[in-house]
Write a protein that holds these residues in place. Sequence first.
Motif, mmCIF file in Angstrom:
data_model
loop_
_atom_site.group_PDB
_atom_site.id
_atom_site.type_symbol
_atom_site.label_atom_id
_atom_site.label_comp_id
_atom_site.label_asym_id
_atom_site.label_seq_id
_atom_site.Cartn_x
_atom_site.Cartn_y
_atom_site.Cartn_z
ATOM 1 N N LEU A 34 0.837 -1.199 0.000
ATOM 2 C CA LEU A 34 0.000 0.000 0.000
ATOM 3 C C LEU A 34 0.870 1.246 0.000
ATOM 4 C CD1 LEU A 34 -2.774 -0.882 2.623
ATOM 5 C CD2 LEU A 34 -2.930 -1.009 0.131
ATOM 6 N N GLY A 35 0.362 2.304 -0.645
ATOM 7 C CA GLY A 35 1.047 3.580 -0.611
ATOM 8 C C GLY A 35 0.866 4.264 0.735
ATOM 9 N N ALA A 36 1.605 5.356 0.938
ATOM 10 C CA ALA A 36 1.600 6.028 2.238
ATOM 11 C C ALA A 36 0.218 6.541 2.620
ATOM 12 C CB ALA A 36 2.605 7.182 2.218
ATOM 13 N N THR A 37 -0.533 7.085 1.662
ATOM 14 C CA THR A 37 -1.872 7.584 1.972
ATOM 15 C C THR A 37 -2.807 6.435 2.334
ATOM 16 O OG1 THR A 37 -1.653 9.579 0.616
ATOM 17 C CG2 THR A 37 -3.884 8.779 1.018
ATOM 18 N N GLU A 38 -2.747 5.345 1.586
ATOM 19 C CA GLU A 38 -3.594 4.186 1.881
ATOM 20 C C GLU A 38 -3.295 3.642 3.279
ATOM 21 O OE1 GLU A 38 -4.150 2.084 -2.461
ATOM 22 O OE2 GLU A 38 -2.152 2.059 -1.551
ATOM 23 N N LEU A 39 -2.013 3.511 3.579
ATOM 24 C CA LEU A 39 -1.636 2.950 4.877
ATOM 25 C C LEU A 39 -2.016 3.897 6.014
ATOM 26 C CD1 LEU A 39 -0.329 0.347 5.823
ATOM 27 C CD2 LEU A 39 1.886 1.505 5.789
ATOM 28 N N ARG A 40 -1.881 5.187 5.778
ATOM 29 C CA ARG A 40 -2.262 6.160 6.801
ATOM 30 C C ARG A 40 -3.768 6.110 7.061
ATOM 31 N NH1 ARG A 40 -1.712 8.112 11.449
ATOM 32 N NH2 ARG A 40 -2.105 10.343 11.717
ATOM 33 N N MET A 41 -4.552 5.851 6.018
ATOM 34 C CA MET A 41 -5.997 5.689 6.211
ATOM 35 C C MET A 41 -6.289 4.557 7.185
ATOM 36 S SD MET A 41 -7.722 6.210 2.473
ATOM 37 C CE MET A 41 -8.036 7.853 1.815
ATOM 38 N N LEU A 42 -5.612 3.434 7.000
ATOM 39 C CA LEU A 42 -5.828 2.302 7.901
ATOM 40 C C LEU A 42 -5.417 2.662 9.325
ATOM 41 C CD1 LEU A 42 -4.698 -0.835 5.853
ATOM 42 C CD2 LEU A 42 -6.841 0.434 5.786
ATOM 43 N N ASP A 43 -4.316 3.375 9.459
ATOM 44 C CA ASP A 43 -3.857 3.764 10.791
ATOM 45 C C ASP A 43 -4.869 4.679 11.481
ATOM 46 O OD1 ASP A 43 -1.577 2.299 10.350
ATOM 47 O OD2 ASP A 43 -0.318 4.030 9.866
ATOM 48 N N LEU A 44 -5.447 5.614 10.725
ATOM 49 C CA LEU A 44 -6.431 6.525 11.312
ATOM 50 C C LEU A 44 -7.688 5.777 11.751
ATOM 51 C CD1 LEU A 44 -6.115 9.581 8.887
ATOM 52 C CD2 LEU A 44 -5.450 9.519 11.297
ATOM 53 N N VAL A 45 -8.126 4.818 10.938
ATOM 54 C CA VAL A 45 -9.293 4.015 11.325
ATOM 55 C C VAL A 45 -8.959 3.184 12.564
ATOM 56 C CG1 VAL A 45 -10.876 2.176 10.617
ATOM 57 C CG2 VAL A 45 -10.232 3.962 8.988
ATOM 58 N N ALA A 46 -7.765 2.616 12.596
ATOM 59 C CA ALA A 46 -7.350 1.833 13.767
ATOM 60 C C ALA A 46 -7.318 2.693 15.026
ATOM 61 C CB ALA A 46 -5.977 1.213 13.516
ATOM 62 N N ASP A 47 -7.027 3.984 14.850
ATOM 63 C CA ASP A 47 -6.980 4.903 15.999
ATOM 64 C C ASP A 47 -8.351 5.451 16.373
ATOM 65 O OD1 ASP A 47 -4.262 4.569 16.204
ATOM 66 O OD2 ASP A 47 -3.755 6.366 15.054
ATOM 67 N N GLY A 48 -9.396 5.063 15.603
ATOM 68 C CA GLY A 48 -10.746 5.438 15.999
ATOM 69 C C GLY A 48 -11.469 6.413 15.101
ATOM 70 N N GLU A 49 -10.832 6.897 14.033
ATOM 71 C CA GLU A 49 -11.527 7.804 13.119
ATOM 72 C C GLU A 49 -12.265 6.966 12.075
ATOM 73 O OE1 GLU A 49 -13.555 10.107 11.883
ATOM 74 O OE2 GLU A 49 -12.156 11.329 13.066
ATOM 75 N N THR A 50 -13.580 6.973 12.133
ATOM 76 C CA THR A 50 -14.380 6.074 11.297
ATOM 77 C C THR A 50 -15.151 6.789 10.200
ATOM 78 O OG1 THR A 50 -16.319 6.245 12.753
ATOM 79 C CG2 THR A 50 -14.673 4.547 13.275
ATOM 80 N N ARG A 51 -15.185 8.119 10.200
ATOM 81 C CA ARG A 51 -16.011 8.870 9.254
ATOM 82 C C ARG A 51 -15.264 9.066 7.936
ATOM 83 N NH1 ARG A 51 -16.717 13.823 13.193
ATOM 84 N NH2 ARG A 51 -14.555 13.142 13.558
ATOM 85 N N PRO A 52 -15.806 8.555 6.828
ATOM 86 C CA PRO A 52 -15.106 8.659 5.545
ATOM 87 C C PRO A 52 -14.761 10.095 5.153
ATOM 88 C CG PRO A 52 -16.900 7.088 5.374
ATOM 89 C CD PRO A 52 -17.041 7.744 6.707
ATOM 90 N N ARG A 53 -15.697 11.016 5.367
ATOM 91 C CA ARG A 53 -15.441 12.399 4.979
ATOM 92 C C ARG A 53 -14.268 12.993 5.765
ATOM 93 N NH1 ARG A 53 -19.998 14.460 2.178
ATOM 94 N NH2 ARG A 53 -19.880 13.173 0.309
ATOM 95 N N VAL A 54 -14.214 12.687 7.034
ATOM 96 C CA VAL A 54 -13.120 13.199 7.855
ATOM 97 C C VAL A 54 -11.797 12.564 7.433
ATOM 98 C CG1 VAL A 54 -12.214 13.388 10.205
ATOM 99 C CG2 VAL A 54 -14.662 13.677 9.781
ATOM 100 N N LEU A 55 -11.839 11.277 7.132
ATOM 101 C CA LEU A 55 -10.627 10.599 6.672
ATOM 102 C C LEU A 55 -10.095 11.241 5.392
ATOM 103 C CD1 LEU A 55 -11.683 6.886 7.256
ATOM 104 C CD2 LEU A 55 -9.782 8.050 8.386
ATOM 105 N N SER A 56 -10.987 11.488 4.437
ATOM 106 C CA SER A 56 -10.566 12.084 3.169
ATOM 107 C C SER A 56 -9.991 13.474 3.384
ATOM 108 C CB SER A 56 -11.753 12.143 2.203
ATOM 109 O OG SER A 56 -12.217 10.841 1.895
ATOM 110 N N SER A 57 -10.649 14.264 4.223
ATOM 111 C CA SER A 57 -10.170 15.622 4.496
ATOM 112 C C SER A 57 -8.828 15.597 5.214
ATOM 113 C CB SER A 57 -11.195 16.385 5.341
ATOM 114 O OG SER A 57 -12.400 16.552 4.644
ATOM 115 N N GLU A 58 -8.703 14.694 6.175
ATOM 116 C CA GLU A 58 -7.467 14.610 6.951
ATOM 117 C C GLU A 58 -6.289 14.211 6.066
ATOM 118 O OE1 GLU A 58 -4.786 14.694 10.119
ATOM 119 O OE2 GLU A 58 -6.791 15.548 9.871
ATOM 120 N N LEU A 59 -6.517 13.253 5.176
ATOM 121 C CA LEU A 59 -5.425 12.813 4.304
ATOM 122 C C LEU A 59 -5.082 13.865 3.262
ATOM 123 C CD1 LEU A 59 -3.828 10.176 4.515
ATOM 124 C CD2 LEU A 59 -5.967 10.128 5.770
ATOM 125 N N ASP A 60 -6.082 14.600 2.804
ATOM 126 C CA ASP A 60 -5.823 15.718 1.899
ATOM 127 C C ASP A 60 -4.952 16.753 2.599
ATOM 128 O OD1 ASP A 60 -5.980 17.590 -0.195
ATOM 129 O OD2 ASP A 60 -7.834 18.441 0.594
#
Length: 292
Positions: free
Chosen positions: A166-192
Motif C-alpha cells: 500500500l502507498g503512504a496515503t492508503e496505509l495512513r488511512m488504515l492507521d487513522l481508522v485503527a486509531d478510531g476515526e471512522t467517518r469517511p469524509r473526515v478521513l478524506s479531508s485529513e489525508l488531503d
Amino acid sequence: MPSPADLATLLEARSAKHVHFDTHRLDFASSRWTGSIGRDVGLVELCERCDSVELWADPRPNDQLVLVWLLDVLRPHRHVVAKLSLVQTDVEIGIYRGESSAKWQLPAIAVTDDRLELASRTWNAFCAPTPEPSLDLLMQDLSAIPQLRAAFIALLEELPGRDTGLGATELRMLDLVADGETRPRVLSSELDRERGVFDFQEAELILDGLAYCRSPVLTEFPAEIEEPDDLKARDNRHRDSRLSLTDFGREVSDRELDFSLHSQIHRWWGGTELTNDRLWRWDAESRTLVAP
C-alpha cells in the motif's frame, strides 16, 4: 493521470472539445475572478494579454507537479517566459482569501533557463514508464525549484510499500481508522490536509478501493457500490457510513501482511502502470525502489 492529449485540452482555448465540465482549466473559475478576460481563453493567450505573470505555487506535492507541468508547457513560448516569475510559499495559498494573500509581498523569482530545464526534466521523469527517473531526480540539485525535493519524496512514498503493498496515503488511512476515526469524509479531508498528494475526491476513491476489492481492509460501506453517475448515493455513503478495519485490514495496518498478495492492484503512478505482476515498490526506510 490524464493523457497528454487531455492535459493539452485543459489549457487550450475553449472549443468543441470542452463539451463536458472539468475539461477546461477555467470551468471552476468564477466570472468574478476572470473579469473581462472571460472563461474561454487558452493559457498561452491569457499570458500574452498580461504585462507580467506570477505563478504562485503551494508546497503540496500535487501543486508542485502542476507547477513543473505548466513551466514545461510554457517553455517553448519565449515571449511568455519573459513575463513569468515564480512565488513559492511554505503554506497552502488556497486556504486564504485572495485579498489576504495579495498583501503578503512575497519575493518573486525569475523563471530562468535552469528552472525551465529542471521543470521539463522533472515532468518527463514523472511521466516515464518506470519511477526510476523520478528517484534519479533526488540525486540531483533541485534547488532551482525549492519545494520540489520534498514533493517528490512524498510522491514516491505513494508507490506500494515494500512490506504492505500500500502507498503512504492508503496505509495512513488504515492507521487513522485503527486509531478510531471512522467517518469517511473526515478521513478524506485529513489525508488531503496531512499528505497533500491526493485531493478530497481522490482520497474518497482510495477509500473505495480499499473497501470494494477481493480482500477488503475496510468494512461497513454498503455491500454494493453505487453506479458511477449516482452522485447522490455516493455522497450519502461517504457522509453516513462509519468504517472499521477487517481482520485482514488490521494485519496489514500492523505491517504483518501484504495487501498485494491478496487483492488486485491496478493503478497509475505518473506514467508508471502498477499491477500485481509489475509492482514497483518503495522502501521508506532506505528511500530506494524495489523493482518488480
